[in-house]
Design a protein around this motif. Sequence first.
Motif, mmCIF file in Angstrom:
data_model
loop_
_atom_site.group_PDB
_atom_site.id
_atom_site.type_symbol
_atom_site.label_atom_id
_atom_site.label_comp_id
_atom_site.label_asym_id
_atom_site.label_seq_id
_atom_site.Cartn_x
_atom_site.Cartn_y
_atom_site.Cartn_z
ATOM 1 N N GLU A 97 -33.732 -111.988 37.479
ATOM 2 C CA GLU A 97 -32.286 -111.920 37.751
ATOM 3 C C GLU A 97 -31.544 -111.182 36.630
ATOM 4 O OE1 GLU A 97 -31.850 -115.904 40.497
ATOM 5 O OE2 GLU A 97 -30.949 -115.897 38.490
ATOM 6 N N ALA A 98 -32.104 -111.271 35.416
ATOM 7 C CA ALA A 98 -31.473 -110.583 34.284
ATOM 8 C C ALA A 98 -31.812 -109.092 34.279
ATOM 9 C CB ALA A 98 -31.919 -111.242 32.976
ATOM 10 N N GLY A 99 -32.518 -108.643 35.307
ATOM 11 C CA GLY A 99 -32.839 -107.216 35.414
ATOM 12 C C GLY A 99 -34.064 -106.811 34.615
ATOM 13 N N LEU A 100 -34.855 -107.814 34.208
ATOM 14 C CA LEU A 100 -36.054 -107.525 33.409
ATOM 15 C C LEU A 100 -37.307 -107.726 34.266
ATOM 16 C CD1 LEU A 100 -34.962 -109.679 30.358
ATOM 17 C CD2 LEU A 100 -34.979 -107.183 30.412
ATOM 18 N N VAL A 101 -38.421 -107.158 33.790
ATOM 19 C CA VAL A 101 -39.686 -107.342 34.502
ATOM 20 C C VAL A 101 -40.360 -108.602 33.950
ATOM 21 C CG1 VAL A 101 -41.968 -106.334 34.931
ATOM 22 C CG2 VAL A 101 -39.950 -104.852 34.822
ATOM 23 N N PHE A 102 -40.776 -109.487 34.834
ATOM 24 C CA PHE A 102 -41.563 -110.645 34.411
ATOM 25 C C PHE A 102 -43.030 -110.285 34.604
ATOM 26 C CE2 PHE A 102 -43.802 -114.639 35.393
ATOM 27 C CZ PHE A 102 -43.521 -115.346 34.227
ATOM 28 N N ILE A 103 -43.812 -110.323 33.529
ATOM 29 C CA ILE A 103 -45.220 -109.936 33.648
ATOM 30 C C ILE A 103 -46.007 -111.153 34.122
ATOM 31 C CG2 ILE A 103 -47.230 -108.915 32.498
ATOM 32 C CD1 ILE A 103 -45.237 -107.405 30.715
ATOM 33 N N GLY A 104 -46.016 -111.298 35.433
ATOM 34 C CA GLY A 104 -46.651 -112.445 36.069
ATOM 35 C C GLY A 104 -46.315 -112.405 37.534
ATOM 36 N N PRO A 105 -46.777 -113.428 38.275
ATOM 37 C CA PRO A 105 -46.544 -113.410 39.726
ATOM 38 C C PRO A 105 -45.098 -113.723 40.105
ATOM 39 C CG PRO A 105 -47.687 -115.394 39.072
ATOM 40 C CD PRO A 105 -47.558 -114.570 37.841
#
Length: 502
Positions: A97-105
């Motif tokens: 939601e913060a516009g970042l990529v989460f490195i995970g599922p």
Amino acid sequence: MIRKILVANRGEIAVRIIRSCRESNIQSVAIYSEPDRTSMHVRYADEAYLVGPGPSGQSYLNISKILEIAKKSGADAIHPGYGFLSENAEFARKVREAGLVFIGPQADAILAMGDKMQARELMIKAGVPVVPGSERLNDDEDKIKKTAEEIGYPVMIKASAGGGGKGMRLVSKPNEIFQAVKRAKSEALNAFGDDSVYMEKYLKSPHHIEVQILGDEHGNVVHLFERECSVQRRHQKVVEETPSPFITEEVRKAMTVRAVAAAKSVNYTGAGTVEFLVDADMNFYFLEMNTRLQVEHPITERTTGIDLVKAQISIANGEPLPFEQKDIKKSGHAIECRIYAEDPQNNFMPGAGRVLHITEPLGLGVRTDGYIYEGYEITVFYDPLISKLIIWAQNRDEAVARMKRALYEYKITGVKTNIQFLERIMNTTDFINGEYDTHFIEKNEEYLMKGEPCTLECEDLAMIMAYVEHQSHSDKRLRFSLNHHQKSNWKEYGRLYRINPF
Ligand code: ADP
């Protein structure tokens, strides 16, 4: 494209992730708690930011602060490592939601697999065998007794939200079952904020064997074979190896097919692990799925040659997997030993203190993923895992011999460790023969727990004796009875502890 990754973790796994970032030309951002100011991951990262005081709740679990640092540092992705926030669906969602990529599922997959009961239901639907068990248990005494009888004693009561070896209770007698369920519920509520518990058949001599999988955003899922994790203490892994010395090629094939099906059933993306219990007849049952990188991932890296952190980053970038199942080959044998700062002689009590000396093993086929160094102060705030020793060799016999050699070379003073306990595991006939299940440590307890041959005081004495002996060559006043043509164990100890320029 990801250019800068904030590593929301500490210790060896933060260092390990930063290493892959550097090789990929990606900037790394470390976060650290106050007592971790001098920690290795802070030194290795390109940038580092204070996240809060020692307790995890105020630092490595502080979601809003971590997001604030991500923004401030200009990171475009977050890698959660394992533990801490790695399986927190809310964190994954907030990062995105913060516009970042989460490195995970995706958060949905984390949620579905994080709840053991829900995961079991999903697996039944996907045609993956699960350990025979019940649905959610309510307070109906008769029903609970009937369920246990149907499953057959002994049974295990498990918290649906449990993890890390916690929230499990073994019951062997019908007259204990109702009280045990009641207690399990209140414990689960206290520990996990959720009182859902269920019952599972207790498998008497199981193996814990898990399958590493990778899934991309284009619907491709592959497996990277299995890891045998049956050397456990209190349901926690201590030594892992691949390939499993237990299963046949046929069972390996069947398990990996089911693991891929399990991952596909939740549209899984990223690196994940499907855990199975395997009984003495090699029937396998789904146990749970971990939606993150595992502690023991390096043994899979070592036998397949695939860097799992780089694979995670590439998947998070939206790229298709660069290989198909047929391209993934394994070679040789790998074993990992978890090195803990703990005292096996004192009920494995986690230790804290200053590291006085550390000599890490080197040489062919040896990898250490650690984070402590001479002078480093180990605190009581976090997990006592200080290093992982990973060995690769052409075959299992050579790998065991190499592990013994590397453990012999591994010297840490200042804090107590389980290194000698691990050496004993490597010298146990059942381990050498690859004939062990999850009861291996209990079964071999007497041998494994025999008095340690060398205490800290003994190590200090060895250093002094080695020094005196060295000096006695040049100084007649210090000369003592040792004939210098004889082999000196003191000298050997002294060299290993690197205290003197011998
Ligand atoms: P956690 O999520 O807390 O790690 P798991 O469900 O993965 O718990 O189980 C951890 C370990 O507990 C397993 O590897 C196994 O040794 C033991 N265990 C769990 N369930 C059973 C069972 N039904 N029968 C026998 N042993 C079990």
